[in-house]
Design an enzyme around this catalytic site. Sequence first.
Site: not given
Length: 335
Positions: A115, A198, A201
Amino acid sequence: MRVLSGIKPTGNLHLGNYLGAVKQWVAMQDAIQAQGGETLYFIADLHGLTEWIAPAELSANTIEMTATIVAAGIDPDRSILFNQTRVPQHSELAWLLNNVARVGWLNRMTQFKDKAGKNREGASVGLYDYPVLMAADVLLYNTTHVPVGEDQKQHLELARDIAAKFNLDYDIDLFTPPEPMVSAEAPRIMSLRDASTKMSKSNPSEQARVNLVDDDDTIAAKFRKAKTDAEPLPDTVAALTDRPEAKNLVTIYAALADLTPDAVITQYAGQGFGTFKPALADLAVAKLGPIRDRMLRLLDDRAEVGKLLDQGAEKARALAAPTLLKAQRAMGLHV
Ligand code: TYM
């Protein structure tokens, strides 16, 4: 047995969260309670802060996600359903555990590396400390089992290490090391546009994910347009190994229909996507449509959904407070 799991309100619930997590939560609500155990589920709104999100969006998502979870089958009278913010013991225990967790342990966390990317210096301290708050979430309730997707396993290993070090450092048998439960029925769902990432969101394309708020036509269109190859479906699951898009659609079909991928392949072997995709679209609409309709009805009264979180939080605080107090006392804090 005490089962706990959480989800970040950083967007709306999508098919990946639903099949990978929430559907298992519902199954566990029945299975665990039949054995006299307890199930706790929460909206990880404090974790939602670790990457920038507009305040209005975070608060709306918290209510919408709660409504979706209830619509999907979590019964607030049978499971304890709450959000982290309403149970301040989560943050308080996280601070205590910050002094037990080691920088070297956090440096190994792959989610932070992914991230933060190249911009490590610019990442929030919250993003770095994320796994310690997650350890607090779990340890606060002496959770025995944590149903999560594969991507959260490393964080739970860390929670086990923190529990063991706390017990050792303070010579107390306070925290139970939690068991991650990555169930075979909780598959990893990939993006409909690119099966190497994957479903999440944060996929830039709306076409990559099916949201639980999507209307029937949108759900069907997303499956019709899902990326695939030109071959018909094979007659074994093993033959899907090098066909990630096809494999993902079979996985989704199996999870929605409560079948094994083998059973799906047996049914559709030799058929092309011209047949399989419409069948998958119909199945998805049949399974997801009623959840969406229940959710929209619940959202007619958002204040009522907020009240559910209040009631759940009250029960959660009653369980969390004694554990926090024991941890504080063990560490020599006067409370
Ligand atoms: P979050 O919000 O990223 O995801 C919630 C759950 O959904 C699973 N998941 C998926 N499963 C299959 N396919 C996908 N494409 C997919 N995307 C997400 C995740 O594995 C997860 O189980 N850190 C947690 C929230 C959390 C938590 C906790 C969980 C905070 N504290 C304590 C358990 C216990 C998270 O980010 O979930």
